[in-house]
Motif scaffolding. Structure first.
Motif, PDB file in Angstrom:
ATOM      1  N   GLU A 292       0.829  -1.207   0.000  1.00 28.63           N
ATOM      2  CA  GLU A 292       0.000   0.000   0.000  1.00 28.63           C
ATOM      3  C   GLU A 292       0.864   1.258   0.000  1.00 28.63           C
ATOM      4  N   GLU A 293       1.923   1.270   0.780  1.00 31.32           N
ATOM      5  CA  GLU A 293       2.804   2.432   0.805  1.00 31.32           C
ATOM      6  C   GLU A 293       3.552   2.576  -0.522  1.00 31.32           C
ATOM      7  N   LEU A 294       3.960   1.478  -1.113  1.00 33.20           N
ATOM      8  CA  LEU A 294       4.612   1.537  -2.415  1.00 33.20           C
ATOM      9  C   LEU A 294       3.660   2.070  -3.480  1.00 33.20           C
ATOM     10  N   LEU A 295       2.389   1.663  -3.431  1.00 30.22           N
ATOM     11  CA  LEU A 295       1.406   2.181  -4.380  1.00 30.22           C
ATOM     12  C   LEU A 295       1.250   3.698  -4.234  1.00 30.22           C
ATOM     13  N   ARG A 296       1.316   4.192  -3.015  1.00 32.92           N
ATOM     14  CA  ARG A 296       1.239   5.637  -2.795  1.00 32.92           C
ATOM     15  C   ARG A 296       2.496   6.337  -3.296  1.00 32.92           C
ATOM     16  N   PHE A 297       3.641   5.707  -3.069  1.00 26.92           N
ATOM     17  CA  PHE A 297       4.933   6.355  -3.266  1.00 26.92           C
ATOM     18  C   PHE A 297       5.364   6.423  -4.726  1.00 26.92           C
ATOM     19  N   ILE A 298       5.160   5.358  -5.488  1.00 30.80           N
ATOM     20  CA  ILE A 298       5.686   5.339  -6.853  1.00 30.80           C
ATOM     21  C   ILE A 298       4.891   6.302  -7.747  1.00 30.80           C
ATOM     22  N   PRO A 299       5.576   7.046  -8.608  1.00 38.82           N
ATOM     23  CA  PRO A 299       4.859   7.868  -9.596  1.00 38.82           C
ATOM     24  C   PRO A 299       4.405   6.966 -10.743  1.00 38.82           C
ATOM     25  N   HIS A 300       3.162   6.466 -10.621  1.00 43.91           N
ATOM     26  CA  HIS A 300       2.760   5.342 -11.458  1.00 43.91           C
ATOM     27  C   HIS A 300       2.366   5.713 -12.878  1.00 43.91           C
ATOM     28  N   ARG A 301       2.350   6.989 -13.222  1.00 44.40           N
ATOM     29  CA  ARG A 301       2.052   7.337 -14.609  1.00 44.40           C
ATOM     30  C   ARG A 301       2.783   8.623 -14.967  1.00 44.40           C
ATOM     31  N   ASN A 302       2.827   8.910 -16.262  1.00 45.30           N
ATOM     32  CA  ASN A 302       3.270  10.208 -16.741  1.00 45.30           C
ATOM     33  C   ASN A 302       2.031  11.047 -17.028  1.00 45.30           C
ATOM     34  N   GLY A 303       2.060  12.297 -16.670  1.00 43.28           N
ATOM     35  CA  GLY A 303       0.929  13.162 -16.951  1.00 43.28           C
ATOM     36  C   GLY A 303      -0.271  12.836 -16.087  1.00 43.28           C
ATOM     37  N   VAL A 304      -1.439  12.855 -16.715  1.00 44.14           N
ATOM     38  CA  VAL A 304      -2.704  12.593 -16.039  1.00 44.14           C
ATOM     39  C   VAL A 304      -3.535  11.665 -16.911  1.00 44.14           C
ATOM     40  N   GLY A 305      -4.627  11.136 -16.349  1.00 43.40           N
ATOM     41  CA  GLY A 305      -5.471  10.207 -17.083  1.00 43.40           C
ATOM     42  C   GLY A 305      -6.510  10.911 -17.924  1.00 43.40           C
ATOM     43  N   LEU A 306      -7.729  10.373 -17.949  1.00 45.97           N
ATOM     44  CA  LEU A 306      -8.802  10.964 -18.727  1.00 45.97           C
ATOM     45  C   LEU A 306      -9.329  12.229 -18.064  1.00 45.97           C
ATOM     46  N   ALA A 307      -9.712  13.169 -18.883  1.00 46.31           N
ATOM     47  CA  ALA A 307     -10.289  14.415 -18.378  1.00 46.31           C
ATOM     48  C   ALA A 307     -11.764  14.211 -18.025  1.00 46.31           C
ATOM     49  N   ARG A 308     -12.314  15.212 -17.371  1.00 46.56           N
ATOM     50  CA  ARG A 308     -13.746  15.371 -17.169  1.00 46.56           C
ATOM     51  C   ARG A 308     -14.120  16.764 -17.659  1.00 46.56           C
ATOM     52  N   VAL A 309     -15.421  17.005 -17.844  1.00 49.96           N
ATOM     53  CA  VAL A 309     -15.897  18.310 -18.274  1.00 49.96           C
ATOM     54  C   VAL A 309     -16.940  18.791 -17.271  1.00 49.96           C
ATOM     55  N   ALA A 310     -16.793  20.025 -16.805  1.00 46.67           N
ATOM     56  CA  ALA A 310     -17.774  20.597 -15.870  1.00 46.67           C
ATOM     57  C   ALA A 310     -19.089  20.833 -16.606  1.00 46.67           C
ATOM     58  N   THR A 311     -20.182  20.377 -16.027  1.00 44.74           N
ATOM     59  CA  THR A 311     -21.493  20.570 -16.649  1.00 44.74           C
ATOM     60  C   THR A 311     -22.192  21.816 -16.126  1.00 44.74           C
ATOM     61  N   GLU A 312     -21.644  22.435 -15.097  1.00 46.76           N
ATOM     62  CA  GLU A 312     -22.131  23.711 -14.582  1.00 46.76           C
ATOM     63  C   GLU A 312     -20.963  24.390 -13.882  1.00 46.76           C
ATOM     64  N   ASP A 313     -21.115  25.636 -13.542  1.00 46.98           N
ATOM     65  CA  ASP A 313     -20.050  26.342 -12.830  1.00 46.98           C
ATOM     66  C   ASP A 313     -19.843  25.705 -11.454  1.00 46.98           C
ATOM     67  N   VAL A 314     -18.576  25.430 -11.127  1.00 48.47           N
ATOM     68  CA  VAL A 314     -18.226  24.821  -9.838  1.00 48.47           C
ATOM     69  C   VAL A 314     -17.015  25.563  -9.291  1.00 48.47           C
ATOM     70  N   THR A 315     -17.034  25.867  -8.003  1.00 53.58           N
ATOM     71  CA  THR A 315     -15.885  26.505  -7.365  1.00 53.58           C
ATOM     72  C   THR A 315     -15.072  25.456  -6.611  1.00 53.58           C
ATOM     73  N   VAL A 316     -13.784  25.374  -6.943  1.00 52.16           N
ATOM     74  CA  VAL A 316     -12.868  24.444  -6.296  1.00 52.16           C
ATOM     75  C   VAL A 316     -11.726  25.242  -5.689  1.00 52.16           C
ATOM     76  N   ARG A 317     -11.571  25.153  -4.393  1.00 54.14           N
ATOM     77  CA  ARG A 317     -10.504  25.874  -3.677  1.00 54.14           C
ATOM     78  C   ARG A 317     -10.498  27.359  -4.052  1.00 54.14           C
ATOM     79  N   GLY A 318     -11.693  27.937  -4.102  1.00 49.76           N
ATOM     80  CA  GLY A 318     -11.816  29.363  -4.358  1.00 49.76           C
ATOM     81  C   GLY A 318     -11.696  29.773  -5.806  1.00 49.76           C
ATOM     82  N   VAL A 319     -11.554  28.825  -6.718  1.00 52.17           N
ATOM     83  CA  VAL A 319     -11.423  29.140  -8.137  1.00 52.17           C
ATOM     84  C   VAL A 319     -12.668  28.637  -8.870  1.00 52.17           C
ATOM     85  N   ARG A 320     -13.268  29.489  -9.675  1.00 54.73           N
ATOM     86  CA  ARG A 320     -14.480  29.106 -10.392  1.00 54.73           C
ATOM     87  C   ARG A 320     -14.125  28.423 -11.711  1.00 54.73           C
ATOM     88  N   ILE A 321     -14.573  27.196 -11.846  1.00 50.20           N
ATOM     89  CA  ILE A 321     -14.449  26.433 -13.090  1.00 50.20           C
ATOM     90  C   ILE A 321     -15.789  26.532 -13.794  1.00 50.20           C
TER      91      ILE A 321
END
Length: 417
Positions: A292-321
């Motif tokens: 479990e700790e190894l799964l947390r520790f290793i950088p298991h991919r390059n970049g990021v996976g699949l995106a998502r799309v906001a279907t309405e305005d959403v505020t995350v950490r004070g930033v409006r998406i």
């Protein structure tokens, strides 16, 4: 300091509900990294700009990058962020192509997503896999026997980390042994940013045609493998044939490739942390927590996976998406969030419960974590038990890592014993 510079001179604001236009768009080239190096661009976003706008090498426009643990959990579990809305859009991304077929479960939203996952969920549960573990141990022992007969040095990628996960997912899926080289070739073509879009799309079409045929044969002949389960779901009108094929492709490709590279990164981590390796030999009961700790520790991919799309305005950490904007959630940075994991860059088998997000979160949580954990434990335990002097055959810096791969892992992992 990162070399990625803003494309605008605006700076992100910390005040609540900041409009996204105030944030610069930063180009993220996603560099080739060796070993267990953590992407400096991700590290900078995590510490300095947890919600930021990025542009990747392919596709159009910008996307939001979410890096903090609680924010990642929010975005990946909130129905206002849609995977289905990605289909048909040329969203900025690392690879020249989208990996899944358009009908794949990875592009679905609940409740349709729940319907697509239901036929395969039982096949990957603990009870269903109980009988698989003994077979997995025999396969692993056979692979080690063959490696010992061939003699040292040996490449673990060729001898163990490649063939073992491929054999396991192929058996569960119902892919016969003589077709597994095809699976390996198609997987490498799909899960790489190094190939042209035409090359990758051709591989996607070929593997799709293969599973169309396999599921079609199971509809006639039956069986007890996952292809037969999918065929039954098609017969019962629970899935369309196109949906069943997309699920089969996603499970076959990701199931083998991810475990191959993640388990190799775990072994590399152990072989370059001799104190941790010695402790696992002396305390084998520590292995589940160590995995479990190894799964947390290793950088298991390059970049990021699949995106998502906001279907309405959403505020995350004070930033409006805003509605219609693309969003990426980084499980890598979530697993390094210092608010959740003390000294996150340190491999620590004594952390206690490790609520990592290596298998994702929310509706799109990995369908096969039980199998992946089992394979990793069997690989590590067998190698430590049977090869008590296992060590790298070259200095750590000479281990070559795959270029252009979406899932990080070594090209070769040469060892002595």
């Amino acid at each position: 300091m990162t070399t990625n510079t803003p494309e605008t001179t605006a700076h992100p604001q910390d005040t609540p509900d900041t409009g996204g236009d105030a944030c610069p768009v930063r180009f993220w080239a996603v560099p080739h990294l060796s070993g267990l190096d953590f992407d400096p661009f991700l590290a900078e976003r995590l510490s300095e700009e947890p919600v930021s706008r990025i542009r990747l090498p392919h596709g159009e426009g910008f996307a939001w990058l979410i890096t903090r643990y609680e924010d990642v959990k929010l975005v990946t579990n909130d129905p206002r962020f849609s995977r289905r809305a990605v289909v048909g859009r040329d969203i900025t991304r690392l690879a020249p192509h989208f990996i899944p077929l358009d009908a794949a479960v990875g592009f679905a939203d609940p409740p349709d997503h729940t319907r697509l996952r239901r036929p395969v969920a039982k096949a990957f549960g603990s009870r269903a896999l109980a009988g698989v573990e003994e077979r997995a141990r025999r396969i692993m022992d056979d692979l080690v026997d063959a490696m010992l007969r061939a003699g040292a040095p040996a490449d673990l990628m060729e001898r163990i980390n490649g063939p073992f996960p491929l054999a396991m997912i192929s058996e569960i899926m119902g892919v016969p042994e003589h077709d597994r080289p095809l699976m390996r070739k198609w997987t490498e073509s799909l899960l790489s940013a190094a190939h042209s879009r035409a090359h990758s799309e051709r591989a996607k079409a070929e593997i799709g045609a293969y599973f169309t045929g396999l599921i079609g044969r199971r509809r006639t002949n039956g069986g007890d493998d996952l292809a037969a389960v999918l065929a039954e779901a098609v017969e019962a009108d629970e899935l369309s044939l196109e949906e069943a094929v997309a699920i089969a492709v996603l499970i076959q490709v990701s199931g083998a490739h991810a475990v191959t590279n993640n388990s190799a990164a775990m072994l590399y981590a152990l072989l370059t942390h001799p104190g941790h390796l010695a402790r696992l030999r002396a305390e084998p009961e520590l292995l589940p927590a160590a995995v479990e700790e190894l799964l947390r520790f290793i950088p298991h991919r390059n970049g990021v996976g699949l995106a998502r799309v906001a279907t309405e305005d959403v505020t995350v950490r004070g930033v409006r998406i805003r509605a219609g904007e693309a969003v990426y959630a980084s499980y890598l940075t979530a697993n390094r969030d210092p608010d959740v994991f003390a000294d996150p860059g340190r491999l620590d088998f004594d952390r206690g419960p490790t609520p990592h997000l290596a298998f994702g979160h929310g509706p799109h949580y990995c369908v096969g974590p039980t199998l992946a954990r089992m394979e990793s434990r069997i690989m590590i335990a067998t190698l430590l038990e049977r090869l008590p002097r296992l060590r790298l055959a070259v200095p750590p810096g000479e281990v070559r890592w795959r270029r252009g791969a979406l899932i990080r892992g070594p090209e070769a992992l040469p060892v002595l014993w």
